[in-house]
Write an enzyme that holds these catalytic residues in place. Structure first.
Site, mmCIF file in Angstrom:
data_model
loop_
_atom_site.group_PDB
_atom_site.id
_atom_site.type_symbol
_atom_site.label_atom_id
_atom_site.label_comp_id
_atom_site.label_asym_id
_atom_site.label_seq_id
_atom_site.Cartn_x
_atom_site.Cartn_y
_atom_site.Cartn_z
ATOM 1 N N THR A 41 -27.260 12.236 -49.168
ATOM 2 C CA THR A 41 -26.935 10.848 -48.865
ATOM 3 C C THR A 41 -25.798 10.758 -47.857
ATOM 4 O O THR A 41 -24.950 11.664 -47.769
ATOM 5 C CB THR A 41 -26.522 10.114 -50.156
ATOM 6 O OG1 THR A 41 -26.026 8.817 -49.844
ATOM 7 C CG2 THR A 41 -25.429 10.877 -50.895
ATOM 8 N N ASP A 42 -25.757 9.633 -47.127
ATOM 9 C CA ASP A 42 -24.624 9.409 -46.229
ATOM 10 C C ASP A 42 -23.349 9.059 -46.989
ATOM 11 O O ASP A 42 -22.248 9.070 -46.414
ATOM 12 C CB ASP A 42 -24.943 8.309 -45.209
ATOM 13 C CG ASP A 42 -25.259 6.955 -45.826
ATOM 14 O OD1 ASP A 42 -25.325 6.849 -47.066
ATOM 15 O OD2 ASP A 42 -25.452 5.988 -45.053
ATOM 16 N N GLU A 43 -23.460 8.770 -48.287
ATOM 17 C CA GLU A 43 -22.274 8.398 -49.065
ATOM 18 C C GLU A 43 -21.279 9.545 -49.202
ATOM 19 O O GLU A 43 -20.119 9.321 -49.535
ATOM 20 C CB GLU A 43 -22.677 7.852 -50.428
ATOM 21 C CG GLU A 43 -23.469 6.558 -50.323
ATOM 22 C CD GLU A 43 -23.667 5.865 -51.649
ATOM 23 O OE1 GLU A 43 -22.686 5.768 -52.410
ATOM 24 O OE2 GLU A 43 -24.791 5.422 -51.929
ATOM 25 N N TYR A 70 -20.606 9.620 -58.022
ATOM 26 C CA TYR A 70 -21.939 9.939 -57.478
ATOM 27 C C TYR A 70 -21.824 10.676 -56.152
ATOM 28 O O TYR A 70 -22.376 11.771 -55.980
ATOM 29 C CB TYR A 70 -22.758 8.659 -57.288
ATOM 30 C CG TYR A 70 -23.906 8.837 -56.321
ATOM 31 C CD1 TYR A 70 -24.911 9.766 -56.580
ATOM 32 C CD2 TYR A 70 -23.974 8.113 -55.128
ATOM 33 C CE1 TYR A 70 -25.953 9.962 -55.683
ATOM 34 C CE2 TYR A 70 -25.014 8.296 -54.230
ATOM 35 C CZ TYR A 70 -26.004 9.222 -54.509
ATOM 36 O OH TYR A 70 -27.027 9.418 -53.629
ATOM 37 N N LYS A 96 -22.815 14.584 -55.085
ATOM 38 C CA LYS A 96 -23.747 14.932 -54.016
ATOM 39 C C LYS A 96 -23.055 15.788 -52.947
ATOM 40 O O LYS A 96 -23.669 16.710 -52.397
ATOM 41 C CB LYS A 96 -24.328 13.666 -53.381
ATOM 42 C CG LYS A 96 -25.330 12.947 -54.258
ATOM 43 C CD LYS A 96 -26.560 13.800 -54.591
ATOM 44 C CE LYS A 96 -27.441 14.026 -53.389
ATOM 45 N NZ LYS A 96 -28.688 14.775 -53.762
#
Length: 350
Positions: free
Chosen positions: A132-134, A157, A161
């Site tokens: 993810t870009d998060e 989260y 990741k």
């Protein structure tokens, strides 16, 4: 190609499974069938001889290794993950378990299996980790995430990741496992679990309920249709350079409140209520550490692999709204399993 796909009963995973089979691949779907997984997402391919399902927890070393031995895949696409930010705030350890330990188990099982292949099969094997870009944290008013952006995760989260991404790179460098990583922006489309922003807006509007929006709704996200993402993932698996990372975005940056109003406008056309749906928008207290802005520079995957998004946000929202209106029974059957969007007292807006 026979592809072992983890999390194939989830939102993005099921889109990848459907696309892979449509493209002529064989698929082995490993999924633990936790709350957000739904085999109904795979009804169209369930009886296809190219599809196989194994109910497996990716943290179960023995079960994962057995799946490799039984099915002998040519490649792995690792999508299984806990991915709902607000749930990670409420219960972070499950995210660490699944996203970090689960990825480590998958990497070790893949390494053991890959080490035993003949030279031709070993050279062709790929382990594609979907992220993810998060992991990059938040942007200010300007700029975009690239493959060179330093990691700066804000939530349990995104931190879990980020940890999984680092493990994949480490296995690639230490053991020469042939790995590829992709980091995507916010996905949307049919079959998305009702906790997320877009299905939450649609379903609550259809029920005549208020439509909660975090803070002032000015957070910016880059929206990527799930079918475009599935195409990008399969392209990265087959054509991506080993050890490389590719950012995948929809080139559709919008504030959350803009997206909510676009959905309401479409619902006014196809499922009108007594008043305009936008009148039901209600701003609620923001969640902790809510990143302000994400934006993706997807020029590398366009330049090197030839992928670009094909579905515009306007077109994608129209088709997504129509899908939920026409398939509302899918949401109701999820609720029959015990899901309620108010379970945590929060609206999920990753």
């Amino acid at each position: 190609m026979k592809i072992l796909i983890t999390g194939g009963a989830g939102f993005i995973g099921s889109a990848v499974v459907r696309r892979a089979i449509a493209d002529g691949h064989q698929v082995v779907n490993l999924d633990a069938l936790t709350y957000s997984a739904n085999l109904e997402n795979l009804t169209d391919v369930a009886e296809n001889p190219a599809y196989a399902f194994e109910q497996v927890d990716i943290c179960d070393h023995d079960a994962v290794r057995a799946a490799f031995a039984k099915h002998c895949p040519d490649a792995v696409m690792h999508l299984a993950a806990e991915s709902h930010v607000d749930r990670s705030v409420e219960g972070p350890l499950e995210f660490v378990r699944t996203n970090v330990m689960g990825t480590a188990v998958m990497l070790e099982a893949a390494r053991s299996y890959w080490s035993g292949l003949d030279e031709a099969a070993k050279a062709a094997f790929r382990f594609h980790h979907v992220s993810t870009d998060e992991v990059f944290g938040a942007l200010g008013d300007d700029g975009e995430f690239t493959e060179e952006t330093p990691y700066d995760p804000s939530s349990p989260y995104s931190a879990s990741k980020a940890g999984s991404d680092h493990l994949v790179r480490a296995w690639g460098r230490t053991y020469r496992l042939p790995v590829v990583i992709t980091n995507c922006s916010n996905n949307y489309g049919p079959y998305q679990f009702p906790e997320k922003l877009i299905p939450t807006v649609i379903t609550r509007a259809l029920e005549g309920k208020s439509i909660p929006v975090y803070g002032d709704g000015r957070q910016v996200r880059d929206w990527l249709h799930v079918d475009d993402h599935a195409d990008a993932l399969l392209m990265a698996l087959q054509k991506g350079q080993l050890g490389e990372t590719y950012c995948v975005g929809g080139d559709a940056d919008h504030r959350n409140i803009e997206v909510v109003r676009m959905i309401c406008g479409e619902l006014d056309k196809i499922a009108p209520g007594n008043t305009a749906h936008a009148e039901k928008i209600e701003f609620v207290a923001d969640r902790p550490a809510h990143d302000f802005r994400y934006a993706i520079d997807a020029s590398k995957i366009a330049r090197e692999l030839g992928w670009r998004p094909r579905v515009s946000l306007d077109e994608g929202l129209k088709s997504t709204v129509r899908w939920y209106v026409e398939n509302y029974g899918w949401v109701e059957r999820i609720r029959e399993r015990g899901f309620h969007s108010e379970r945590l007292g929060l609206v999920k807006q990753a």
